[in-house]
Design an enzyme around this catalytic site. Structure first.
Site, PDB file in Angstrom:
ATOM      1  N   SER A 276     -16.703  -0.643 -16.496  1.00 40.71           N
ATOM      2  CA  SER A 276     -17.711  -1.729 -16.034  1.00 40.71           C
ATOM      3  C   SER A 276     -18.085  -2.686 -17.381  1.00 40.71           C
ATOM      4  O   SER A 276     -18.495  -1.904 -18.203  1.00 40.71           O
ATOM      5  CB  SER A 276     -18.708  -1.423 -15.305  1.00 40.71           C
ATOM      6  OG  SER A 276     -19.572  -2.434 -15.007  1.00 40.71           O
TER       7      SER A 276
ATOM      8  N   GLY B 222     -10.450  -2.107  -5.889  1.00 38.52           N
ATOM      9  CA  GLY B 222      -9.554  -1.324  -5.339  1.00 38.52           C
ATOM     10  C   GLY B 222      -8.469  -1.774  -4.456  1.00 38.52           C
ATOM     11  O   GLY B 222      -7.327  -1.518  -4.439  1.00 38.52           O
TER      12      GLY B 222
ATOM     13  N   GLY C 199     -10.602   4.662  -3.701  1.00 43.09           N
ATOM     14  CA  GLY C 199     -11.646   3.341  -3.255  1.00 43.09           C
ATOM     15  C   GLY C 199     -10.653   2.190  -3.002  1.00 43.09           C
ATOM     16  O   GLY C 199     -10.968   1.139  -2.975  1.00 43.09           O
TER      17      GLY C 199
ATOM     18  N   TYR D 183     -26.349   3.306 -12.516  1.00 43.94           N
ATOM     19  CA  TYR D 183     -25.051   2.785 -12.187  1.00 43.94           C
ATOM     20  C   TYR D 183     -24.389   2.459 -13.505  1.00 43.94           C
ATOM     21  O   TYR D 183     -23.045   3.006 -13.767  1.00 43.94           O
ATOM     22  CB  TYR D 183     -24.937   1.477 -11.228  1.00 43.94           C
ATOM     23  CG  TYR D 183     -23.599   0.902 -11.282  1.00 43.94           C
ATOM     24  CD1 TYR D 183     -22.691   1.371 -10.492  1.00 43.94           C
ATOM     25  CD2 TYR D 183     -23.224  -0.126 -11.899  1.00 43.94           C
ATOM     26  CE1 TYR D 183     -21.364   0.967 -10.199  1.00 43.94           C
ATOM     27  CE2 TYR D 183     -21.926  -0.893 -11.817  1.00 43.94           C
ATOM     28  CZ  TYR D 183     -21.146   0.057 -11.076  1.00 43.94           C
ATOM     29  OH  TYR D 183     -19.861  -0.476 -10.758  1.00 43.94           O
TER      30      TYR D 183
END
Length: 317
Positions: free
Chosen positions: A156, A33, A27, A181
Site C-alpha cells: 500500500s 482483487g 480476496g 493498517y
C-alpha cells in the site's frame, strides 16, 4: 527470461496469453482483487478466487464469467484470519502446480476498538500479513512445482510513510486503526522482499515481487454490478480526484503485470507511473526503509513464532 528489447511494450489493455496457467488471488471477490482476477481471467489461465465468504465469491465468479467469455474461474474458501484452516484451503485448490499467487486480501478497520483473530493476533496484522505469511508456507510445494512461479504481494502507498515497531507488532500499546493498517501492509512488503532474498539463497525457481496500487478509489472504479455499483453521484464527486488518483481497476495493473510480464524479476517493487499514485504500472525504486534487511529478518523470525509456521528451509546464506 526474455530481454526487454525483445518484449513488446506493456499494454494494460492487451495482456499476453497465459493458457495452462493457474493463478490464486486472495480476496478476489471484491475491490482490487476482483479486478486482478477479472483481468487475469482474460488471458486463458485458470483463476481461483480465495474468499472467506462463499456467497460473495460466487457473485464475483458469475460477474467475471459474464464479462470474459470462456473464463476459467472458480472460488475456494480461504480465511486468512484462521491459520488452522489454511492447509485445508490449499488442499481444496486441487491442482498439481500453481503459477502465481497474488496476496491481495486485506482487512482495514476505520474505528477502534482493537480486535483480534481467533488465534489472538491483532486483526489487521493477523489477516493482512500473518495469514499470507502462513499461506505461503502451504503453497510453496505447488509453487515450486511450476516453472518460474511468482508470489505477488500487494502492499500500500500508505506504508511509505510508516515504520514498523517490532516491539509492538500487535499494536497492544499503540493502537490507531489507520496506522495499524498501514503497518500491516508495510509488514507484507517487508515479507515479500525478504521472501525473495531467501528464495534466491536456496536457488528456488519461485520469485517474489511486491506491488502497490497507488490511490485506488471506489468513486473512480467502473461498475461491476452487483460486485460494485458506482452511482452517478459518486462519479461526479470523484471526478476531481481523478487528477491524482484512480479506480481499483487501474490499481490492479501492477499486480497483473507482476504475474504476467516476463521482464519482471523477484525482489522488485512495482506501482503506478505518476507519483506512485496513478497510471500504468512501472518499476519503482524500493523504498529506503524497505531495504533494511535487519528489520526484515527480525520480522521474519517474529512471524514464524506468531504463526507456528516453519519456514526454516528458507535461510539466507
Amino acid at each position: 527470461m526474455s530481454s526487454t528489447s525483445s518484449t513488446p511494450p506493456w499494454d494494460v489493455q492487451r495482456l499476453p496469453r497465459a493458457d495452462g496457467g493457474v493463478f490464486l488471488v486472495t480476496g478476489g471477490n471484491t475491490g482490487i482483487g476482483y479486478f486482478v482476477a477479472e483481468q487475469l481471467s482474460a488471458t486463458g489461465a485458470t483463476v481461483v478466487l480465495g474468499s472467506r465468504d462463499p456467497a460473495k465469491a460466487e457473485v464475483a465468479t458469475a460477474s467475471i464469467r459474464s464479462r470474459v467469455p470462456g473464463a476459467r474461474v472458480r472460488a475456494v474458501r480461504l480465511d486468512l484470519a484462521d491459520l488452522s484452516s489454511l492447509g485445508t484451503a490449499v488442499e481444496s485448490l486441487d491442482v498439481e502446480r500453481l503459477h502465481a499467487v497474488v496476496h491481495n486480501a486485506g482487512v482495514a478497520l476505520d474505528d477502534p476498538p482493537r480486535r483480534e483473530t481467533g488465534d489472538g493476533h491483532e486483526l489487521m496484522l493477523g489477516t493482512n500479513h500473518l495469514g499470507h505469511f502462513a499461506l505461503t508456507h502451504w503453497l510453496m510445494p505447488l509453487l515450486s512445482a511450476a516453472p518460474a512461479a511468482r508470489v505477488v504481494t500487494m502492499g500500500s502507498f500508505a506504508a511509505k510513510s510508516e515504520r514498523l515497531d517490532l516491539d509492538d507488532l500487535q499494536s497492544r500499546y499503540d493502537y490507531r486503526p489507520k496506522r495499524t493498517y498501514a503497518r500491516s501492509k508495510l509488514a507484507q512488503m517487508f515479507f515479500g522482499l525478504e521472501l525473495d532474498r531467501r528464495l534466491r539463497a536456496v536457488d528456488s525457481t519461485v520469485a517474489s515481487v511486491v506491488v502497490q496500487p497507488g490511490g485506488a478509489l471506489d468513486s473512480l472504479t467502473p461498475s461491476r454490478p452487483p460486485v460494485h455499483v458506482r452511482t452517478a453521484g459518486a462519479r461526479l464527486c470523484g471526478a476531481p480526484a481523478a487528477l491524482l488518483l484512480q479506480g481499483k481497476h487501474a490499481g490492479a495493473w501492477p499486480a497483473v503485470r507482476a504475474v504476467l510480464d516476463p521482464t519482471v524479476s523477484g525482489g522488485q517493487l512495482w506501482g503506478p507511473r505518476a507519483f506512485g499514485l496513478r497510471g500504468k504500472p512501472r518499476r519503482e525504486p524500493v523504498w529506503t526503509h524497505l531495504t533494511d534487511t535487519s528489520v526484515a529478518a527480525r520480522l521474519w523470525e517474529a512471524s514464524c513464532d506468531l504463526t507456528g509456521v516453519d519456514l526454516g528451509y528458507l535461510q539466507v546464506r
